[in-house]
Motif scaffolding. Structure first.
Motif, mmCIF file in Angstrom:
data_model
loop_
_atom_site.group_PDB
_atom_site.id
_atom_site.type_symbol
_atom_site.label_atom_id
_atom_site.label_comp_id
_atom_site.label_asym_id
_atom_site.label_seq_id
_atom_site.Cartn_x
_atom_site.Cartn_y
_atom_site.Cartn_z
ATOM 1 N N HIS A 266 0.835 -1.206 0.000
ATOM 2 C CA HIS A 266 0.000 0.000 0.000
ATOM 3 C C HIS A 266 0.869 1.256 0.000
ATOM 4 C CE1 HIS A 266 -3.864 2.013 0.816
ATOM 5 N NE2 HIS A 266 -3.090 2.927 1.387
ATOM 6 N N GLU A 267 1.889 1.244 0.870
ATOM 7 C CA GLU A 267 2.754 2.420 0.983
ATOM 8 C C GLU A 267 3.546 2.636 -0.310
ATOM 9 O OE1 GLU A 267 2.707 4.690 2.955
ATOM 10 O OE2 GLU A 267 4.609 5.749 2.778
ATOM 11 N N ALA A 268 3.978 1.520 -0.921
ATOM 12 C CA ALA A 268 4.725 1.633 -2.179
ATOM 13 C C ALA A 268 3.849 2.261 -3.254
ATOM 14 C CB ALA A 268 5.203 0.249 -2.619
ATOM 15 N N LYS A 269 2.576 1.876 -3.261
ATOM 16 C CA LYS A 269 1.656 2.450 -4.244
ATOM 17 C C LYS A 269 1.459 3.939 -3.992
ATOM 18 C CE LYS A 269 -1.123 -1.340 -5.880
ATOM 19 N NZ LYS A 269 -2.261 -2.172 -5.568
ATOM 20 N N GLU A 270 1.331 4.292 -2.693
ATOM 21 C CA GLU A 270 1.135 5.695 -2.343
ATOM 22 C C GLU A 270 2.316 6.545 -2.814
ATOM 23 O OE1 GLU A 270 -1.351 7.403 -0.087
ATOM 24 O OE2 GLU A 270 -2.429 5.803 -1.132
ATOM 25 N N LYS A 271 3.519 5.978 -2.646
ATOM 26 C CA LYS A 271 4.738 6.727 -2.963
ATOM 27 C C LYS A 271 5.168 6.540 -4.418
ATOM 28 C CE LYS A 271 5.707 8.365 1.146
ATOM 29 N NZ LYS A 271 5.879 9.758 1.453
ATOM 30 N N VAL A 272 4.361 5.816 -5.186
ATOM 31 C CA VAL A 272 4.709 5.482 -6.572
ATOM 32 C C VAL A 272 6.123 4.908 -6.617
ATOM 33 C CG1 VAL A 272 4.432 6.227 -8.959
ATOM 34 C CG2 VAL A 272 3.407 7.560 -7.153
ATOM 35 N N ALA A 273 6.351 3.924 -5.738
ATOM 36 C CA ALA A 273 7.671 3.296 -5.664
ATOM 37 C C ALA A 273 7.538 1.813 -5.965
ATOM 38 C CB ALA A 273 8.268 3.500 -4.275
ATOM 39 N N LEU A 274 8.678 1.159 -6.070
ATOM 40 C CA LEU A 274 8.692 -0.271 -6.374
ATOM 41 C C LEU A 274 8.385 -1.082 -5.125
ATOM 42 C CD1 LEU A 274 9.782 -2.527 -8.526
ATOM 43 C CD2 LEU A 274 11.771 -2.476 -7.039
ATOM 44 N N PHE A 275 7.471 -2.031 -5.241
ATOM 45 C CA PHE A 275 7.239 -2.990 -4.157
ATOM 46 C C PHE A 275 8.030 -4.239 -4.514
ATOM 47 C CE2 PHE A 275 4.422 -6.524 -2.601
ATOM 48 C CZ PHE A 275 4.869 -6.453 -1.302
ATOM 49 N N PRO A 276 9.148 -4.506 -3.792
ATOM 50 C CA PRO A 276 10.016 -5.603 -4.222
ATOM 51 C C PRO A 276 9.379 -6.976 -4.020
ATOM 52 C CG PRO A 276 10.805 -4.674 -2.167
ATOM 53 C CD PRO A 276 9.670 -3.814 -2.608
ATOM 54 N N ASN A 277 9.573 -7.843 -4.985
ATOM 55 C CA ASN A 277 9.100 -9.236 -4.961
ATOM 56 C C ASN A 277 7.649 -9.388 -4.523
ATOM 57 O OD1 ASN A 277 12.032 -9.087 -4.818
ATOM 58 N ND2 ASN A 277 11.920 -11.310 -4.812
ATOM 59 N N PRO A 278 6.707 -8.923 -5.341
ATOM 60 C CA PRO A 278 5.298 -9.046 -4.959
ATOM 61 C C PRO A 278 4.812 -10.498 -4.901
ATOM 62 C CG PRO A 278 5.499 -8.238 -7.200
ATOM 63 C CD PRO A 278 6.880 -8.256 -6.639
ATOM 64 N N GLU A 279 5.617 -11.434 -5.450
ATOM 65 C CA GLU A 279 5.193 -12.841 -5.392
ATOM 66 C C GLU A 279 5.214 -13.375 -3.966
ATOM 67 O OE1 GLU A 279 8.070 -11.924 -6.633
ATOM 68 O OE2 GLU A 279 9.639 -13.166 -5.747
ATOM 69 N N ARG A 280 5.794 -12.608 -3.041
ATOM 70 C CA ARG A 280 5.768 -13.013 -1.633
ATOM 71 C C ARG A 280 4.336 -13.154 -1.143
ATOM 72 N NH1 ARG A 280 9.183 -8.676 1.414
ATOM 73 N NH2 ARG A 280 8.617 -7.383 -0.358
ATOM 74 N N LEU A 281 3.476 -12.252 -1.628
ATOM 75 C CA LEU A 281 2.058 -12.312 -1.230
ATOM 76 C C LEU A 281 1.422 -13.619 -1.691
ATOM 77 C CD1 LEU A 281 0.805 -8.703 -1.883
ATOM 78 C CD2 LEU A 281 0.367 -10.005 0.168
ATOM 79 N N ASP A 282 1.755 -14.030 -2.910
ATOM 80 C CA ASP A 282 1.205 -15.287 -3.426
ATOM 81 C C ASP A 282 1.712 -16.477 -2.621
ATOM 82 O OD1 ASP A 282 0.071 -13.741 -5.379
ATOM 83 O OD2 ASP A 282 1.734 -14.009 -6.777
ATOM 84 N N LYS A 283 3.002 -16.391 -2.237
ATOM 85 C CA LYS A 283 3.567 -17.499 -1.468
ATOM 86 C C LYS A 283 2.862 -17.645 -0.128
ATOM 87 C CE LYS A 283 8.128 -17.355 -3.522
ATOM 88 N NZ LYS A 283 9.506 -16.900 -3.358
ATOM 89 N N VAL A 284 2.606 -16.504 0.512
ATOM 90 C CA VAL A 284 1.909 -16.549 1.808
ATOM 91 C C VAL A 284 0.502 -17.106 1.619
ATOM 92 C CG1 VAL A 284 0.954 -15.151 3.656
ATOM 93 C CG2 VAL A 284 3.233 -14.691 2.836
ATOM 94 N N ALA A 285 -0.168 -16.649 0.558
ATOM 95 C CA ALA A 285 -1.542 -17.120 0.309
ATOM 96 C C ALA A 285 -1.555 -18.623 0.077
ATOM 97 C CB ALA A 285 -2.122 -16.389 -0.902
ATOM 98 N N GLU A 286 -0.564 -19.111 -0.672
ATOM 99 C CA GLU A 286 -0.495 -20.541 -0.958
ATOM 100 C C GLU A 286 -0.258 -21.333 0.328
ATOM 101 O OE1 GLU A 286 2.501 -21.520 -3.870
ATOM 102 O OE2 GLU A 286 2.249 -23.640 -3.365
ATOM 103 N N SER A 287 0.649 -20.805 1.163
ATOM 104 C CA SER A 287 0.938 -21.480 2.429
ATOM 105 C C SER A 287 -0.311 -21.560 3.291
ATOM 106 C CB SER A 287 2.026 -20.727 3.194
ATOM 107 O OG SER A 287 3.173 -20.591 2.431
ATOM 108 N N MET A 288 -1.043 -20.445 3.348
ATOM 109 C CA MET A 288 -2.246 -20.409 4.192
ATOM 110 C C MET A 288 -3.290 -21.392 3.672
ATOM 111 S SD MET A 288 -2.496 -16.368 4.962
ATOM 112 C CE MET A 288 -3.420 -16.202 6.464
ATOM 113 N N GLU A 289 -3.398 -21.451 2.366
ATOM 114 C CA GLU A 289 -4.366 -22.376 1.773
ATOM 115 C C GLU A 289 -3.996 -23.821 2.104
ATOM 116 O OE1 GLU A 289 -5.534 -23.353 -2.702
ATOM 117 O OE2 GLU A 289 -5.374 -21.204 -2.306
ATOM 118 N N ASN A 290 -2.696 -24.125 1.968
ATOM 119 C CA ASN A 290 -2.232 -25.478 2.267
ATOM 120 C C ASN A 290 -2.468 -25.818 3.733
ATOM 121 O OD1 ASN A 290 -1.459 -25.887 -0.310
ATOM 122 N ND2 ASN A 290 0.710 -25.503 0.029
ATOM 123 N N LEU A 291 -2.160 -24.854 4.595
ATOM 124 C CA LEU A 291 -2.335 -25.091 6.028
ATOM 125 C C LEU A 291 -3.795 -25.378 6.345
ATOM 126 C CD1 LEU A 291 -0.559 -22.962 8.709
ATOM 127 C CD2 LEU A 291 -2.749 -23.982 9.153
#
Lengths: 148, 276
Positions: free
Chosen positions: B118-143
């Protein structure tokens, strides 16, 4: 799914508990100026004030005095080509008040970068060029090296 | 110690009682630091090592609003390296309490990533490695699916039922079949006033009939196209590989008549065996 099945509570039943909550919360920089002990969150729309309070106190161990929530309507805009209306999703804002004496300031995650060497030299060059042009304004035709 | 707790927790159900109104959490949710838990899900040994580490509590638990932000060294970084998501096989060998702890670690990680994004979007900056969100979502789903497996096993053992939400076929407003999950037990159709009302008022009129006709046509078209696609594929296989084993083909594509397809002109090729 069974873990997301919330049966209707009937009197005498054992207390209902959430073991794996799937609420999300994100801390945002306050849009308008707030008192130093007020923190602003975007939360899952289905969260209530009590949920926000419990969530922060139990998971993050952050003491909470008061929570205000409001649902912000997502922005509507017209598609530039076809003209149909597009609406963003609604979201819920939570204003959380910390107890007296506790303050929170949103950190500067992207500090302003210092000027690089290249920019510095470029600026210097520009300044010198401007000097040169100014110096030769009132003597047209004279060569650049001709100076007292 | 680990085995004992594991045995103890295997014998207890976890998730048969839930509520949406009040959140009452167990406070045992800060076992491992999130980086450690996420990055050490590399192999079986790594997973075991991680569990062992959780008993030592070597990592200091941060308990603050600053948990909503990434480590300070990652602020403004162009790349943040993390491991992969948790797999089901790794989660199956964990005790219930470990899964419970891991859920909160993942929950905090997700909140942190959302905040940073959210903050990166506000500052029009790069959010590094956004696939981290997908990894967390996948882990939660598996759990959650692993927890569901255990819940199911427990209920089948204790009550003979799955303990899952009951779901039945039903008709929606346009007369299409649905498979909705029910919140509670279903009451008999004969005494269900709501059902009678629906029966008397819905699924009627020429518009509904027309819609259903077109809908059926659409489905039939899709099925026909899929059928033809498969047959064409088989015919092209026969064209390119004239010595292909037909028995295997029949096994792979049981709905295609291989013998008939071999007679089609599309199976003709430049090979001496399948030239006309």
């Amino acid at each position: 799914m069974s873990t997301r099945w919330y049966p209707i509570y009937k009197r005498g039943s054992p207390q209902l508990r959430v073991f794996l909550p799937n609420f999300w919360l994100k801390l945002i920089r306050p849009v308008h100026k707030q008192p130093p002990n007020v923190v602003q969150f975007v939360v899952s729309v289905e969260m209530t004030k009590h949920d926000v309070k419990n969530y922060l106190e139990k998971i993050y161990n952050v003491p909470v005095v008061q929570v205000f929530t409001r649902i912000v309507s997502g922005e509507t805009r017209q598609d530039p080509g076809k003209g149909y209306v597009v609406k963003d999703d609604d979201y819920k804002l939570a204003y959380v008040t910390l107890p007296q004496g506790k303050t929170f300031e949103f950190p500067e995650l992207y500090p302003k970068e210092e000027e690089s060497e290249q920019d510095k030299t470029q600026k210097e060059l520009k300044k010198h060029f401007k000097n040169f042009v100014d110096r030769n304004k009132d003597r047209p035709g004279a060569p650049g090296w001709f100076s007292f | 110690m680990f085995v004992l707790t594991k045995l103890k927790y295997l014998a207890t159900p976890i998730n048969y009682l839930n509520s949406s109104i009040t959140l009452t959490f167990s406070t045992c949710c800060n076992g491992c630091s999130r980086e450690k838990l996420i990055t050490c899900a590399r192999d079986f040994q790594g997973a075991v090592r991680c569990v062992a580490a959780s008993f030592l509590h070597t990592s200091s638990s941060r308990y603050d609003l600053m948990e909503f932000f990434d480590d300070e060294k990652n602020w403004g970084a162009s790349e943040v390296k993390v491991g992969r998501a948790w797999k089901k096989e790794e989660l199956r060998i964990k005790s219930n309490s470990d899964l419970h702890k891991l859920w909160y670690v993942l929950l905090k990680e997700r909140n942190m990533l959302l905040t940073m994004e959210h903050e990166a979007k506000e500052k029009v900056a790069l959010f590094p490695n956004p696939e981290r969100l997908d990894k967390v979502a996948e882990s939660m789903e598996n759990l959650e699916s692993v927890v569901r497996e255990r819940n199911r096993a427990y209920f089948e053992l204790e009550t003979g039922e799955t303990g899952e939400k009951e779901a039945v076929f039903d008709h929606e407003e346009l007369g299409l079949k649905q498979f909705p999950e029910l919140a509670g037990k279903r009451i008999s159709k004969h005494i269900d006033e709501h059902w009678h009302y629906r029966l008397m008022t819905l699924f009627k009129g020429s518009a509904v009939a027309k819609f259903k006709k077109l809908y059926r046509e659409k489905i039939a078209n899709e099925e026909r196209k899929a059928r033809n696609r498969k047959r064409n594929h088989v015919m092209h296989l026969l064209k390119r590989f004239p010595h292909i084993d037909t028995a295997t083909l029949e096994k792979l594509y049981p709905e295609v008549n291989i013998r008939k397809a071999m007679l089609h002109k599309k199976t003709l090729g430049n090979h001496p065996h399948n030239r006309a």
